[in-house]
Design a protein around this motif. Structure first.
Motif, short mmCIF file in Angstrom:
data_model
loop_
_atom_site.label_atom_id
_atom_site.label_comp_id
_atom_site.label_asym_id
_atom_site.label_seq_id
_atom_site.Cartn_x
_atom_site.Cartn_y
_atom_site.Cartn_z
N SER A 1 79.69 101.40 83.91
CA SER A 1 79.87 100.25 83.02
C SER A 1 78.53 99.70 82.57
CB SER A 1 80.65 99.15 83.73
OG SER A 1 80.64 97.95 82.97
N PRO A 2 78.41 99.29 81.31
CA PRO A 2 77.19 98.62 80.85
C PRO A 2 76.94 97.30 81.57
CG PRO A 2 78.53 99.29 78.98
CD PRO A 2 79.37 99.48 80.21
N ASP B 1 76.36 104.74 92.31
CA ASP B 1 76.88 105.28 91.06
C ASP B 1 76.44 104.45 89.86
OD1 ASP B 1 78.18 107.38 92.28
OD2 ASP B 1 80.04 106.26 92.58
N ALA B 2 75.37 103.70 90.00
CA ALA B 2 74.87 102.88 88.89
C ALA B 2 73.40 103.22 88.67
CB ALA B 2 75.02 101.39 89.19
N VAL C 1 72.38 102.27 81.87
CA VAL C 1 71.35 101.81 80.94
C VAL C 1 71.54 102.46 79.58
CG1 VAL C 1 68.87 101.81 80.45
CG2 VAL C 1 69.68 101.35 82.76
N HIS C 2 71.78 103.76 79.57
CA HIS C 2 71.92 104.51 78.33
C HIS C 2 73.07 103.98 77.49
CE1 HIS C 2 71.62 108.29 75.91
NE2 HIS C 2 72.90 108.00 75.68
N VAL C 3 74.23 103.82 78.11
CA VAL C 3 75.40 103.37 77.37
C VAL C 3 75.20 101.96 76.83
CG1 VAL C 3 77.85 102.80 77.60
CG2 VAL C 3 76.97 104.92 78.59
N ALA C 4 74.67 101.07 77.66
CA ALA C 4 74.45 99.69 77.22
C ALA C 4 73.44 99.62 76.08
CB ALA C 4 73.98 98.83 78.39
N VAL D 1 83.00 99.91 74.20
CA VAL D 1 82.74 100.79 75.35
C VAL D 1 83.90 100.67 76.32
CG1 VAL D 1 81.21 101.31 77.28
CG2 VAL D 1 80.24 100.54 75.11
N TYR D 2 84.58 101.78 76.57
CA TYR D 2 85.73 101.80 77.47
C TYR D 2 85.29 102.29 78.84
CZ TYR D 2 88.44 101.22 73.21
OH TYR D 2 88.94 100.73 72.03
N THR D 3 85.50 101.45 79.86
CA THR D 3 85.13 101.80 81.22
C THR D 3 86.26 101.41 82.15
OG1 THR D 3 83.31 101.66 82.83
CG2 THR D 3 83.99 99.60 81.77
#
Length: 408
Positions: free
Chosen positions: A11-12, A20-21, A26-29, A44-46
Protein backbone atom coordinates in the motif's frame (compact mmCIF):
# COMPACT_ATOMS: atom_id res chain seq x y z
CA UNK A 1 -6.32 9.10 -18.63
CA UNK A 2 -8.12 7.13 -15.97
CA UNK A 3 -5.47 4.80 -14.51
CA UNK A 4 -5.96 1.87 -12.15
CA UNK A 5 -2.83 0.78 -10.31
CA UNK A 6 -3.07 -2.56 -8.51
CA UNK A 7 -0.67 -3.26 -5.64
CA UNK A 8 -2.17 -6.06 -3.62
CA UNK A 9 0.27 -6.10 -0.67
CA UNK A 10 2.25 -2.87 -1.00
CA UNK A 11 0.00 0.00 0.00
CA UNK A 12 1.18 3.56 -0.68
CA UNK A 13 0.00 4.30 2.88
CA UNK A 14 2.19 1.65 4.55
CA UNK A 15 5.00 2.43 6.95
CA UNK A 16 8.30 1.63 5.27
CA UNK A 17 10.85 -0.73 6.73
CA UNK A 18 8.64 -3.70 7.58
CA UNK A 19 9.14 -7.17 6.15
CA UNK A 20 6.73 -6.54 3.27
CA UNK A 21 7.04 -2.76 3.06
CA UNK A 22 9.81 -1.21 1.02
CA UNK A 23 10.67 -0.07 -2.48
CA UNK A 24 7.40 -1.15 -4.09
CA UNK A 25 5.40 0.98 -1.67
CA UNK A 26 7.56 3.99 -2.51
CA UNK A 27 7.33 3.29 -6.23
CA UNK A 28 3.55 3.00 -6.33
CA UNK A 29 2.99 6.08 -4.17
CA UNK A 30 5.48 8.27 -6.03
CA UNK A 31 4.52 7.13 -9.54
CA UNK A 32 0.83 7.59 -8.75
CA UNK A 33 1.44 11.08 -7.37
CA UNK A 34 3.54 12.10 -10.39
CA UNK A 35 0.87 10.84 -12.78
CA UNK A 36 -1.76 12.76 -10.83
CA UNK A 37 0.35 15.94 -11.06
CA UNK A 38 0.41 15.43 -14.82
CA UNK A 39 -3.39 15.56 -14.86
CA UNK A 40 -4.29 11.87 -14.83
CA UNK A 41 -6.90 10.31 -12.53
CA UNK A 42 -5.24 7.52 -10.55
CA UNK A 43 -6.79 4.93 -8.24
CA UNK A 44 -4.47 2.53 -6.41
CA UNK A 45 -6.16 -0.73 -5.39
CA UNK A 46 -4.59 -2.51 -2.43
CA UNK A 47 -5.82 -5.21 -0.08
CA UNK A 48 -7.61 -4.09 3.08
CA UNK A 49 -5.47 -5.40 5.96
CA UNK A 50 -7.28 -3.62 8.80
CA UNK A 51 -11.04 -3.64 9.30
CA UNK A 52 -10.97 0.04 10.38
CA UNK A 53 -9.54 1.28 7.08
CA UNK A 54 -11.93 3.42 5.02
CA UNK A 55 -12.76 2.22 1.54
CA UNK A 56 -11.13 5.23 -0.14
CA UNK A 57 -8.35 7.56 1.00
CA UNK A 58 -7.23 10.54 -1.10
CA UNK A 59 -3.45 10.55 -0.85
CA UNK A 60 -2.97 13.70 -2.95
CA UNK A 61 -5.32 15.46 -5.38
CA UNK A 62 -5.96 13.06 -8.24
CA UNK A 63 -4.56 10.00 -6.41
CA UNK A 64 -6.88 7.81 -4.34
CA UNK A 65 -6.08 4.60 -2.48
CA UNK A 66 -8.91 2.05 -2.61
CA UNK A 67 -8.95 -0.72 0.00
CA UNK A 68 -10.26 -3.99 -1.44
CA UNK A 69 -11.82 -6.43 1.10
CA UNK A 70 -10.21 -9.60 -0.25
CA UNK A 71 -9.19 -12.03 2.47
CA UNK A 72 -9.09 -11.38 6.22
CA UNK A 73 -8.87 -7.74 7.36
CA UNK A 74 -5.48 -8.17 8.99
CA UNK A 75 -1.81 -8.29 8.09
CA UNK A 76 -0.97 -11.39 6.04
CA UNK A 77 2.54 -12.13 4.72
CA UNK A 78 2.59 -11.50 0.98
CA UNK A 79 3.65 -15.07 0.24
CA UNK A 80 0.36 -16.26 1.78
CA UNK A 81 -1.94 -14.00 -0.26
CA UNK A 82 -2.39 -16.07 -3.42
CA UNK A 83 -5.62 -17.82 -2.27
CA UNK A 84 -7.31 -14.41 -1.98
CA UNK A 85 -6.37 -13.19 -5.45
CA UNK A 86 -9.41 -14.62 -7.30
CA UNK A 87 -11.70 -12.68 -4.95
CA UNK A 88 -9.47 -9.61 -5.35
CA UNK A 89 -9.82 -9.85 -9.14
CA UNK A 90 -13.60 -10.28 -8.96
CA UNK A 91 -13.87 -7.20 -6.75
CA UNK A 92 -11.72 -5.23 -9.18
CA UNK A 93 -14.10 -6.20 -11.97
CA UNK A 94 -17.00 -4.87 -9.89
CA UNK A 95 -15.16 -1.58 -9.25
CA UNK A 96 -14.46 -1.20 -12.96
CA UNK A 97 -18.00 -1.84 -14.14
CA UNK A 98 -20.02 0.56 -16.28
CA UNK A 99 -18.51 4.01 -16.74
CA UNK A 100 -15.75 3.34 -14.21
CA UNK A 101 -13.69 1.16 -16.52
CA UNK A 102 -10.13 2.54 -16.47
CA UNK A 103 -8.28 3.35 -19.66
CA UNK A 104 -5.43 1.16 -18.46
CA UNK A 105 -4.60 -1.00 -15.45
CA UNK A 106 -1.04 -1.29 -14.14
CA UNK A 107 -0.38 -4.31 -11.92
CA UNK A 108 2.51 -4.21 -9.46
CA UNK A 109 3.91 -7.60 -8.33
CA UNK A 110 2.95 -10.95 -9.77
CA UNK A 111 -0.09 -11.57 -7.56
CA UNK A 112 -1.50 -8.20 -8.57
CA UNK A 113 -1.07 -9.30 -12.18
CA UNK A 114 -3.02 -12.50 -11.44
CA UNK A 115 -5.93 -10.49 -10.03
CA UNK A 116 -5.78 -7.75 -12.66
CA UNK A 117 -5.91 -10.17 -15.58
CA UNK A 118 -8.94 -11.83 -13.99
CA UNK A 119 -10.71 -8.46 -13.85
CA UNK A 120 -9.55 -7.44 -17.32
CA UNK A 121 -11.08 -10.58 -18.79
CA UNK A 122 -14.46 -9.15 -17.75
CA UNK A 123 -13.91 -5.44 -18.45
CA UNK A 124 -11.54 -5.52 -21.45
CA UNK A 125 -9.11 -3.17 -19.73
CA UNK A 126 -5.57 -3.16 -21.20
CA UNK A 127 -3.01 -4.38 -18.65
CA UNK A 128 0.57 -3.30 -17.98
CA UNK A 129 2.61 -5.39 -15.55
CA UNK A 130 5.58 -4.50 -13.35
CA UNK A 131 6.92 -7.47 -11.38
CA UNK A 132 9.32 -5.59 -9.03
CA UNK A 133 10.88 -9.00 -8.26
CA UNK A 134 10.88 -12.23 -10.23
CA UNK A 135 10.47 -15.62 -8.60
CA UNK A 136 13.11 -17.20 -10.83
CA UNK A 137 15.74 -14.79 -9.51
CA UNK A 138 14.60 -15.22 -5.92
CA UNK A 139 14.75 -19.02 -6.22
CA UNK A 140 18.19 -18.87 -7.83
CA UNK A 141 19.67 -16.92 -4.94
CA UNK A 142 17.65 -18.12 -1.96
CA UNK A 143 17.17 -21.78 -2.84
CA UNK A 144 15.36 -23.63 -0.06
CA UNK A 145 14.94 -20.37 1.89
CA UNK A 146 12.59 -19.05 -0.79
CA UNK A 147 9.14 -18.80 0.78
CA UNK A 148 7.26 -18.09 -2.47
CA UNK A 149 4.14 -20.16 -3.16
CA UNK A 150 4.60 -23.22 -5.40
CA UNK A 151 4.03 -22.37 -9.02
CA UNK A 152 5.08 -18.73 -8.73
CA UNK A 153 7.59 -18.92 -11.57
CA UNK A 154 5.15 -20.59 -13.94
CA UNK A 155 2.43 -18.07 -13.07
CA UNK A 156 4.81 -15.16 -13.64
CA UNK A 157 5.78 -16.54 -17.03
CA UNK A 158 2.11 -16.88 -17.96
CA UNK A 159 1.33 -13.35 -16.77
CA UNK A 160 4.24 -11.97 -18.79
CA UNK A 161 2.89 -13.58 -21.94
CA UNK A 162 -0.75 -12.60 -21.34
CA UNK A 163 -0.55 -8.93 -20.35
CA UNK A 164 -0.42 -6.25 -23.04
CA UNK A 165 3.01 -5.02 -21.93
CA UNK A 166 5.55 -5.68 -19.18
CA UNK A 167 7.13 -2.54 -17.75
CA UNK A 168 10.51 -3.78 -16.49
CA UNK A 169 12.52 -1.56 -14.16
CA UNK A 170 16.00 -2.46 -15.44
CA UNK A 171 17.81 -4.19 -18.29
CA UNK A 172 18.73 -7.18 -16.12
CA UNK A 173 15.03 -7.83 -15.49
CA UNK A 174 14.29 -7.59 -19.21
CA UNK A 175 16.91 -10.28 -19.86
CA UNK A 176 15.38 -12.51 -17.18
CA UNK A 177 11.93 -12.06 -18.72
CA UNK A 178 13.32 -13.25 -22.05
CA UNK A 179 14.56 -16.42 -20.30
CA UNK A 180 10.99 -16.89 -19.02
CA UNK A 181 9.64 -16.77 -22.56
CA UNK A 182 8.37 -13.20 -22.60
CA UNK A 183 9.13 -11.69 -26.01
CA UNK A 184 11.31 -8.60 -26.12
CA UNK A 185 8.65 -6.82 -28.19
CA UNK A 186 6.32 -7.02 -25.19
CA UNK A 187 8.76 -5.44 -22.71
CA UNK A 188 9.47 -1.76 -22.07
CA UNK A 189 12.17 -0.68 -19.62
CA UNK A 190 11.16 2.25 -17.41
CA UNK A 191 13.23 2.70 -14.24
CA UNK A 192 12.03 3.44 -10.75
CA UNK A 193 12.38 7.06 -9.72
CA UNK A 194 13.52 9.32 -6.92
CA UNK A 195 12.27 12.61 -5.50
CA UNK A 196 15.18 14.79 -6.57
CA UNK A 197 13.79 17.72 -4.58
CA UNK A 198 13.66 15.78 -1.32
CA UNK A 199 16.91 13.91 -1.93
CA UNK A 200 19.38 16.61 -2.92
CA UNK A 201 22.89 17.82 -2.06
CA UNK A 202 23.13 20.12 0.96
CA UNK A 203 25.64 20.95 3.68
CA UNK A 204 26.30 17.98 5.94
CA UNK A 205 24.75 18.27 9.39
CA UNK A 206 25.04 15.85 12.26
CA UNK A 207 21.89 13.88 13.06
CA UNK A 208 20.72 14.11 16.64
CA UNK A 209 22.01 11.16 18.61
CA UNK A 210 24.25 9.93 15.79
CA UNK A 211 27.67 11.58 16.10
CA UNK A 212 30.48 10.30 13.91
CA UNK A 213 32.78 7.93 15.76
CA UNK A 214 35.37 7.31 13.04
CA UNK A 215 37.09 9.27 10.29
CA UNK A 216 34.81 7.83 7.59
CA UNK A 217 31.17 6.82 7.61
CA UNK A 218 29.73 4.00 5.52
CA UNK A 219 25.95 3.77 5.32
CA UNK A 220 23.60 0.90 4.50
CA UNK A 221 19.86 1.53 4.23
CA UNK A 222 17.25 -1.17 3.81
CA UNK A 223 15.24 -3.93 5.36
CA UNK A 224 17.08 -6.20 7.77
CA UNK A 225 16.95 -9.36 5.70
CA UNK A 226 19.87 -11.65 4.86
CA UNK A 227 19.77 -11.09 1.10
CA UNK A 228 20.61 -7.39 1.56
CA UNK A 229 24.22 -8.46 2.15
CA UNK A 230 25.01 -6.34 5.22
CA UNK A 231 27.10 -9.26 6.46
CA UNK A 232 29.49 -8.62 3.56
CA UNK A 233 29.96 -5.00 4.66
CA UNK A 234 30.70 -6.06 8.24
CA UNK A 235 33.30 -8.53 6.98
CA UNK A 236 34.88 -5.78 4.83
CA UNK A 237 34.99 -3.42 7.82
CA UNK A 238 37.78 -5.54 9.31
CA UNK A 239 40.12 -4.13 6.64
CA UNK A 240 38.84 -0.55 7.06
CA UNK A 241 39.92 0.39 10.60
CA UNK A 242 39.18 4.11 10.11
CA UNK A 243 35.56 3.61 9.06
CA UNK A 244 32.29 3.13 10.92
CA UNK A 245 29.17 1.45 9.54
CA UNK A 246 25.70 2.83 10.16
CA UNK A 247 22.80 0.54 9.22
CA UNK A 248 19.35 2.12 8.91
CA UNK A 249 16.23 0.04 8.43
CA UNK A 250 14.17 -2.69 9.99
CA UNK A 251 12.03 -2.12 13.07
CA UNK A 252 12.15 1.05 15.15
CA UNK A 253 15.21 1.52 17.33
CA UNK A 254 13.40 0.46 20.50
CA UNK A 255 12.43 -2.86 18.90
CA UNK A 256 15.80 -3.81 17.40
CA UNK A 257 16.54 -6.00 20.41
CA UNK A 258 13.79 -8.37 19.34
CA UNK A 259 14.87 -8.59 15.69
CA UNK A 260 16.62 -11.83 14.77
CA UNK A 261 18.58 -10.40 11.84
CA UNK A 262 19.75 -7.43 13.92
CA UNK A 263 20.99 -9.82 16.59
CA UNK A 264 22.77 -11.95 13.98
CA UNK A 265 24.55 -8.95 12.46
CA UNK A 266 25.66 -7.59 15.82
CA UNK A 267 26.93 -11.01 16.85
CA UNK A 268 28.88 -11.21 13.60
CA UNK A 269 30.35 -7.74 14.19
CA UNK A 270 31.45 -8.82 17.66
CA UNK A 271 33.04 -11.99 16.28
CA UNK A 272 34.93 -9.93 13.70
CA UNK A 273 36.15 -7.46 16.33
CA UNK A 274 34.32 -4.47 14.81
CA UNK A 275 31.27 -4.28 17.07
CA UNK A 276 32.33 -0.83 18.36
CA UNK A 277 32.22 0.48 14.75
CA UNK A 278 28.81 -0.93 13.77
CA UNK A 279 25.62 0.90 14.69
CA UNK A 280 22.13 -0.28 13.87
CA UNK A 281 19.74 2.67 14.19
CA UNK A 282 16.48 1.04 13.10
CA UNK A 283 13.86 2.58 10.89
CA UNK A 284 14.49 6.20 9.89
CA UNK A 285 11.61 8.45 8.85
CA UNK A 286 11.49 9.33 5.18
CA UNK A 287 11.89 13.02 6.01
CA UNK A 288 15.19 12.33 7.77
CA UNK A 289 16.71 10.04 5.14
CA UNK A 290 18.38 12.78 3.06
CA UNK A 291 20.18 14.14 6.14
CA UNK A 292 21.35 10.67 7.07
CA UNK A 293 22.42 9.89 3.49
CA UNK A 294 24.45 13.10 3.17
CA UNK A 295 26.25 12.27 6.42
CA UNK A 296 27.92 9.30 4.71
CA UNK A 297 31.17 9.35 2.78
CA UNK A 298 29.95 6.34 0.80
CA UNK A 299 26.60 4.55 0.63
CA UNK A 300 27.09 0.79 0.42
CA UNK A 301 24.51 -1.50 -1.23
CA UNK A 302 25.72 -5.09 -1.51
CA UNK A 303 22.66 -7.34 -1.91
CA UNK A 304 22.92 -10.88 -3.24
CA UNK A 305 20.36 -9.78 -5.83
CA UNK A 306 18.27 -6.65 -6.26
CA UNK A 307 15.34 -6.25 -8.68
CA UNK A 308 16.01 -2.50 -8.84
CA UNK A 309 17.09 -0.88 -5.58
CA UNK A 310 15.84 2.55 -4.52
CA UNK A 311 18.70 3.37 -2.14
CA UNK A 312 21.41 3.80 -4.84
CA UNK A 313 19.39 6.45 -6.69
CA UNK A 314 18.46 8.21 -3.44
CA UNK A 315 22.18 8.38 -2.64
CA UNK A 316 22.91 9.59 -6.17
CA UNK A 317 20.32 12.35 -5.86
CA UNK A 318 22.05 13.47 -2.65
CA UNK A 319 25.40 13.55 -4.45
CA UNK A 320 26.86 10.63 -2.47
CA UNK A 321 28.79 7.90 -4.33
CA UNK A 322 27.70 4.27 -4.07
CA UNK A 323 29.72 1.10 -3.88
CA UNK A 324 27.36 -1.72 -4.75
CA UNK A 325 26.99 -5.29 -5.92
CA UNK A 326 27.09 -5.81 -9.67
CA UNK A 327 23.59 -7.31 -9.71
CA UNK A 328 20.09 -6.48 -10.92
CA UNK A 329 19.13 -2.85 -11.07
CA UNK A 330 22.49 -1.65 -9.73
CA UNK A 331 24.01 -2.56 -13.09
CA UNK A 332 21.92 0.31 -14.52
CA UNK A 333 21.85 2.80 -11.65
CA UNK A 334 25.54 2.74 -10.66
CA UNK A 335 27.90 3.64 -13.47
CA UNK A 336 31.09 1.84 -12.52
CA UNK A 337 33.97 4.31 -12.45
CA UNK A 338 31.73 7.37 -13.01
CA UNK A 339 29.10 7.60 -10.27
CA UNK A 340 30.33 4.79 -8.04
CA UNK A 341 31.94 1.37 -8.05
CA UNK A 342 30.54 -2.12 -8.60
CA UNK A 343 31.93 -5.28 -7.02
CA UNK A 344 30.92 -8.96 -7.06
CA UNK A 345 28.26 -9.85 -4.46
CA UNK A 346 29.37 -11.62 -1.29
CA UNK A 347 33.03 -10.67 -1.79
CA UNK A 348 34.28 -8.79 1.31
CA UNK A 349 37.80 -8.47 -0.08
CA UNK A 350 36.69 -6.80 -3.31
CA UNK A 351 34.33 -4.56 -1.34
CA UNK A 352 37.03 -3.47 1.10
CA UNK A 353 39.40 -2.70 -1.77
CA UNK A 354 36.81 -0.60 -3.62
CA UNK A 355 35.86 1.30 -0.48
CA UNK A 356 39.50 1.93 0.41
CA UNK A 357 40.15 3.40 -3.04
CA UNK A 358 37.30 5.89 -2.59
CA UNK A 359 37.91 6.75 1.05
CA UNK A 360 41.53 7.60 0.26
CA UNK A 361 40.59 9.90 -2.65
CA UNK A 362 38.24 12.75 -1.64
CA UNK A 363 38.44 14.37 -5.08
CA UNK A 364 37.26 11.16 -6.72
CA UNK A 365 34.43 10.83 -4.20
CA UNK A 366 33.33 14.38 -4.97
CA UNK A 367 33.48 13.82 -8.73
CA UNK A 368 31.47 10.61 -8.45
CA UNK A 369 28.90 12.35 -6.27
CA UNK A 370 28.47 15.27 -8.68
CA UNK A 371 28.09 12.94 -11.66
CA UNK A 372 25.60 10.81 -9.72
CA UNK A 373 23.46 13.85 -8.93
CA UNK A 374 23.38 14.97 -12.57
CA UNK A 375 22.35 11.51 -13.69
CA UNK A 376 19.68 11.21 -11.00
CA UNK A 377 18.06 14.46 -12.15
CA UNK A 378 18.14 13.66 -15.85
CA UNK A 379 17.12 9.97 -15.68
CA UNK A 380 15.36 9.20 -12.41
CA UNK A 381 13.24 12.19 -11.40
CA UNK A 382 9.67 11.00 -10.83
CA UNK A 383 8.09 13.40 -13.30
CA UNK A 384 10.35 12.01 -16.04
CA UNK A 385 9.60 8.42 -15.01
CA UNK A 386 5.87 9.18 -14.94
CA UNK A 387 6.04 10.71 -18.43
CA UNK A 388 7.77 7.59 -19.78
CA UNK A 389 5.17 5.38 -18.09
CA UNK A 390 2.30 7.47 -19.46
CA UNK A 391 3.67 6.98 -22.98
CA UNK A 392 3.38 3.22 -22.47
CA UNK A 393 -0.16 3.66 -21.15
CA UNK A 394 -1.20 5.80 -24.11
CA UNK A 395 -0.06 3.11 -26.52
CA UNK A 396 -2.27 0.58 -24.73
CA UNK A 397 -5.26 2.91 -24.45
CA UNK A 398 -4.94 3.87 -28.12
CA UNK A 399 -4.89 0.20 -29.08
CA UNK A 400 -8.05 -0.37 -27.05
CA UNK A 401 -9.86 2.50 -28.80
CA UNK A 402 -8.81 1.25 -32.23
CA UNK A 403 -9.96 -2.26 -31.38
CA UNK A 404 -13.35 -0.99 -30.20
CA UNK A 405 -13.78 1.06 -33.38
CA UNK A 406 -12.90 -1.93 -35.53
CA UNK A 407 -15.36 -4.16 -33.65
CA UNK A 408 -18.07 -1.51 -33.84
Amino acid sequence: MRIAMVSEHASPLATLGGVDAGGQNVHVAALGAALARAGHEVDVYTRRDDRDLPERVELVPGLTVVHVPAGPPRQVPKDDLLPYMPAFGDLLAEHWSGERVPDVAHAHFWMSGFATLRAAAVTGTPVAQTFHALGSVKRRHQGDKDTSPPGRIAIESSIGRRVDVVVATCSDEAAELARLGVGADRVRVVPCGVDVGHFRPAPVVEMAGLPRTARFRLLCIGRLVERKGIETVIDALVDLPDAELVVAGGPSADQLGDDAEAARLLALAAARGVRHRVRLVGRVDHDALPVLTRSADVVVATPWYEPFGIVPIEAAACGVPVVGSAVGGLLDTVQDGRTGLLVPPRDPGALASALRSLLDDPDRRAAFGAAARRRAVTRYGWDRVAAQTALVYRTLARGKVLTEVAVG
